[in-house]
Scaffold this active site. Structure first.
Site, PDB file in Angstrom:
ATOM      1  N   ARG A 107       0.668  -1.244   0.044  1.00 31.16           N
ATOM      2  CA  ARG A 107      -0.154   0.047   0.029  1.00 31.16           C
ATOM      3  C   ARG A 107       0.743   1.239   0.131  1.00 31.16           C
ATOM      4  O   ARG A 107       0.631   2.268   0.427  1.00 31.16           O
ATOM      5  CB  ARG A 107      -1.055   0.006   1.034  1.00 31.16           C
ATOM      6  CG  ARG A 107      -2.035  -1.031   1.225  1.00 31.16           C
ATOM      7  CD  ARG A 107      -3.198  -0.521   2.062  1.00 31.16           C
ATOM      8  NE  ARG A 107      -4.185  -1.827   2.202  1.00 31.16           N
ATOM      9  CZ  ARG A 107      -4.416  -2.913   3.113  1.00 31.16           C
ATOM     10  NH1 ARG A 107      -3.580  -2.897   3.975  1.00 31.16           N
ATOM     11  NH2 ARG A 107      -5.297  -3.870   2.927  1.00 31.16           N
ATOM     12  N   LYS A 129       3.312  11.813 -10.796  1.00 26.50           N
ATOM     13  CA  LYS A 129       2.409  11.090 -11.492  1.00 26.50           C
ATOM     14  C   LYS A 129       3.496   9.588 -11.657  1.00 26.50           C
ATOM     15  O   LYS A 129       4.536   9.703 -11.833  1.00 26.50           O
ATOM     16  CB  LYS A 129       2.239  11.441 -12.914  1.00 26.50           C
ATOM     17  CG  LYS A 129       0.906  12.293 -12.898  1.00 26.50           C
ATOM     18  CD  LYS A 129       0.726  12.448 -14.635  1.00 26.50           C
ATOM     19  CE  LYS A 129      -0.509  13.518 -14.707  1.00 26.50           C
ATOM     20  NZ  LYS A 129      -0.481  13.691 -16.244  1.00 26.50           N
ATOM     21  N   GLU A 171       9.464  18.362 -24.137  1.00 30.41           N
ATOM     22  CA  GLU A 171       8.615  18.823 -23.068  1.00 30.41           C
ATOM     23  C   GLU A 171       9.081  20.051 -22.575  1.00 30.41           C
ATOM     24  O   GLU A 171       8.201  20.920 -21.955  1.00 30.41           O
ATOM     25  CB  GLU A 171       8.970  17.726 -21.946  1.00 30.41           C
ATOM     26  CG  GLU A 171       8.148  16.130 -22.251  1.00 30.41           C
ATOM     27  CD  GLU A 171       6.844  16.215 -22.152  1.00 30.41           C
ATOM     28  OE1 GLU A 171       5.923  17.031 -21.884  1.00 30.41           O
ATOM     29  OE2 GLU A 171       6.377  14.910 -22.423  1.00 30.41           O
ATOM     30  N   LYS A 209       6.388  23.764 -14.395  1.00 32.96           N
ATOM     31  CA  LYS A 209       5.434  22.811 -14.052  1.00 32.96           C
ATOM     32  C   LYS A 209       5.014  22.635 -12.742  1.00 32.96           C
ATOM     33  O   LYS A 209       3.760  22.298 -12.248  1.00 32.96           O
ATOM     34  CB  LYS A 209       6.327  21.363 -14.524  1.00 32.96           C
ATOM     35  CG  LYS A 209       5.172  20.099 -14.159  1.00 32.96           C
ATOM     36  CD  LYS A 209       5.859  18.821 -14.893  1.00 32.96           C
ATOM     37  CE  LYS A 209       4.918  17.630 -14.447  1.00 32.96           C
ATOM     38  NZ  LYS A 209       5.301  16.628 -15.023  1.00 32.96           N
ATOM     39  N   GLU A 219      -4.793  16.926 -11.356  1.00 36.53           N
ATOM     40  CA  GLU A 219      -5.203  17.060 -12.850  1.00 36.53           C
ATOM     41  C   GLU A 219      -6.810  17.006 -12.876  1.00 36.53           C
ATOM     42  O   GLU A 219      -7.426  16.339 -13.702  1.00 36.53           O
ATOM     43  CB  GLU A 219      -4.657  16.002 -13.598  1.00 36.53           C
ATOM     44  CG  GLU A 219      -4.714  16.349 -15.115  1.00 36.53           C
ATOM     45  CD  GLU A 219      -4.007  15.531 -15.754  1.00 36.53           C
ATOM     46  OE1 GLU A 219      -4.356  14.787 -16.856  1.00 36.53           O
ATOM     47  OE2 GLU A 219      -2.798  14.964 -15.589  1.00 36.53           O
ATOM     48  N   ARG A 223      -3.889  21.499 -14.483  1.00 39.15           N
ATOM     49  CA  ARG A 223      -2.947  20.572 -14.771  1.00 39.15           C
ATOM     50  C   ARG A 223      -3.081  19.870 -16.163  1.00 39.15           C
ATOM     51  O   ARG A 223      -2.037  19.418 -16.596  1.00 39.15           O
ATOM     52  CB  ARG A 223      -2.774  19.603 -13.760  1.00 39.15           C
ATOM     53  CG  ARG A 223      -1.465  18.660 -14.008  1.00 39.15           C
ATOM     54  CD  ARG A 223      -1.071  17.726 -12.793  1.00 39.15           C
ATOM     55  NE  ARG A 223       0.002  17.043 -13.141  1.00 39.15           N
ATOM     56  CZ  ARG A 223       0.704  16.255 -12.004  1.00 39.15           C
ATOM     57  NH1 ARG A 223       0.329  16.471 -10.823  1.00 39.15           N
ATOM     58  NH2 ARG A 223       1.677  15.456 -12.325  1.00 39.15           N
ATOM     59  N   ASN A 227      -0.602  18.459 -20.887  1.00 42.00           N
ATOM     60  CA  ASN A 227      -0.938  17.501 -21.728  1.00 42.00           C
ATOM     61  C   ASN A 227      -1.151  17.983 -23.154  1.00 42.00           C
ATOM     62  O   ASN A 227      -1.390  17.307 -24.375  1.00 42.00           O
ATOM     63  CB  ASN A 227      -2.329  16.916 -21.541  1.00 42.00           C
ATOM     64  CG  ASN A 227      -2.115  15.882 -20.301  1.00 42.00           C
ATOM     65  OD1 ASN A 227      -1.309  15.036 -20.288  1.00 42.00           O
ATOM     66  ND2 ASN A 227      -3.020  16.404 -19.245  1.00 42.00           N
ATOM     67  N   HIS A 230      -0.063  15.829 -26.199  1.00 46.12           N
ATOM     68  CA  HIS A 230       0.002  14.480 -25.793  1.00 46.12           C
ATOM     69  C   HIS A 230      -1.359  13.600 -26.282  1.00 46.12           C
ATOM     70  O   HIS A 230      -1.408  12.332 -26.276  1.00 46.12           O
ATOM     71  CB  HIS A 230       0.016  14.392 -24.288  1.00 46.12           C
ATOM     72  CG  HIS A 230       1.532  14.571 -23.508  1.00 46.12           C
ATOM     73  ND1 HIS A 230       1.987  15.944 -23.997  1.00 46.12           N
ATOM     74  CD2 HIS A 230       2.006  14.008 -23.148  1.00 46.12           C
ATOM     75  CE1 HIS A 230       3.285  15.861 -23.391  1.00 46.12           C
ATOM     76  NE2 HIS A 230       3.150  14.580 -22.877  1.00 46.12           N
ATOM     77  N   HIS A 234       0.327  10.829 -27.937  1.00 44.95           N
ATOM     78  CA  HIS A 234       0.089   9.304 -27.057  1.00 44.95           C
ATOM     79  C   HIS A 234      -0.520   8.510 -28.074  1.00 44.95           C
ATOM     80  O   HIS A 234       0.029   7.351 -28.097  1.00 44.95           O
ATOM     81  CB  HIS A 234      -0.487   9.635 -25.829  1.00 44.95           C
ATOM     82  CG  HIS A 234       0.298   9.982 -24.617  1.00 44.95           C
ATOM     83  ND1 HIS A 234      -0.206  10.307 -23.561  1.00 44.95           N
ATOM     84  CD2 HIS A 234       1.450   9.750 -24.535  1.00 44.95           C
ATOM     85  CE1 HIS A 234       0.361  10.220 -22.601  1.00 44.95           C
ATOM     86  NE2 HIS A 234       1.797  10.130 -23.146  1.00 44.95           N
ATOM     87  N   HIS A 250       9.111   9.074 -26.870  1.00 41.08           N
ATOM     88  CA  HIS A 250       7.976   9.858 -26.190  1.00 41.08           C
ATOM     89  C   HIS A 250       8.021  11.319 -26.872  1.00 41.08           C
ATOM     90  O   HIS A 250       6.991  11.821 -27.330  1.00 41.08           O
ATOM     91  CB  HIS A 250       8.068   9.857 -24.721  1.00 41.08           C
ATOM     92  CG  HIS A 250       6.853  10.536 -24.248  1.00 41.08           C
ATOM     93  ND1 HIS A 250       5.709  10.466 -24.401  1.00 41.08           N
ATOM     94  CD2 HIS A 250       6.920  11.728 -23.374  1.00 41.08           C
ATOM     95  CE1 HIS A 250       5.158  11.401 -23.550  1.00 41.08           C
ATOM     96  NE2 HIS A 250       5.667  12.179 -23.201  1.00 41.08           N
TER      97      HIS A 250
END
Length: 347
Positions: A107, A129, A171, A209, A219, A223, A227, A230, A234, A250
């Site tokens: 956990r 993230k 980025e 950021k 997000e 936030r 993206n 992306h 993506h 990426h």
């Protein structure tokens, strides 16, 4: 944000400080086949003896639950308890996967991010993230989990080849396009390979950021600006990842995605033709064109159905309302995404 951020050649000393805390019961260092050889020797000087090394295969195709299982198996085998510490030494795959594995094990145990690529230093390791890919979809499984620290040493960038360095630069450019028009104007005439000291660029990019993430850590709104590039990026990355030999990095996918989404911004009246051409000219001065055929655009666009910004079947995209001003939750359709890819293909 709870994470503690250190940037500079003394950052690795902070790794040692955390690792030597009495509350730490064991230390596991996660590397990939590249960082084990190129980066571990620099970090090792700051580690106490007796740590466990876990080495995974390098590459996005190994950012999977199966790889996580091998990490969890090792943690279980060494009887790592809830006071164990995981140190993730690598690029975005290692920091994403290592953070996710640590966040799930018992956990949640503490982890430290030591990013070694420009992409991980300015983006992947910062902001809490963590994720792995699942059945071909990027970052489909993940949790928000703040690391105990992020320790960024620019010296690791000396281990990168030009392609990896440029991937991370995408980025940085994204941050300029969504929130810093002055930086874009100042830097778009400077070639990426002409930058000898990345420290200031890393500091500025991470600070931007962090300002956004601090206002919206999970997000739910602001936030989503991060993206930009992306949604299409993506989709393109995921599509090509399924085809051996056609995989791209990426940042290369994000660069193409930013051109597509800038074109969508122009089509929707948010971005001028002059601004669109400035973005396209600059990105093509850094990045080679991603190769696909026009007949593939609809199949690529289909991957956007799984984008995490979507809501109630609507594909939500981050677009530009002028350079330096991103706007999120902009609905786009699959035909529009396919059209943006067709535009990119014709450039």
């Amino acid at each position: 944000m709870n994470e503690t951020l250190f940037i500079g050649t003394s950052a690795l000393e902070q790794v040692a400080r955390i690792a030597q805390q009495p509350a730490v019961s064991s230390i596991t260092v996660l590397v990939d086949t590249h960082t084990a050889r190129l980066c571990l020797p620099l970090l090792e000087q700051h580690l106490p003896t007796g740590y466990t090394l876990v080495e995974i295969s390098a590459g996005e195709e190994f950012k999977t639950l199966a790889t996580c299982e091998s990490v969890w198996q090792t943690l279980t085998d060494i009887q790592a308890d809830r006071h164990a510490l995981v140190i993730n030494l690598g690029g975005g795959v290692v920091t994403d996967l290592g953070g996710f594995a640590a966040a799930i094990y018992k956990r949640g145990i503490r982890f430290v991010q030591v990013p070694t690529t420009l992409l991980a230093q300015v983006d992947a390791s910062v902001g809490g993230k963590t994720a792995v890919d699942f059945i071909g979809f990027k970052n489909q499984l993940g949790v928000f989990q703040e690391p105990a620290a992020v320790c960024i040493d620019p010296r690791f960038l000396q281990t990168l080849d030009p392609r990896q360095l440029k991937s991370g630069y995408a980025e940085v450019v994204k941050h300029w396009l969504i929130a810093d028009a002055e930086a874009f104007s100042r830097n778009r005439l400077v070639g990426v390979l002409g930058i000898s000291d990345w420290t200031l660029i890393i500091e500025e990019s991470v600070a931007l950021k962090q300002r956004i993430v601090a206002q919206d850590p999970l997000e739910n709104g602001l936030r989503k600006l991060l993206n930009f590039g992306h949604t299409v990026g993506h989709a393109l990355e995921s599509y090509l990842l399924q085809q051996p030999g056609r995989e791209i990095l990426h940042g290369e996918a994000v660069a193409a995605g930013m051109m597509c989404e800038a074109w969508l911004s122009h089509e929707k009246g948010l971005l001028t033709q002059v601004e669109l051409e400035q973005i396209e000219t600059f990105l093509f001065s850094v990045f080679e064109k991603v190769q696909f055929i026009s007949l593939e655009t609809e199949a690529i666009a289909e991957y956007a159905r799984q984008d995490k910004k979507n809501a109630a079947g609507v594909i939500n995209c981050t677009l530009l309302q002028g350079i330096g001003h991103g706007v999120y939750d902009q609905p786009v359709t699959l035909p529009e995404i396919a059209a943006s890819l067709q535009h990119y293909h014709r450039l």
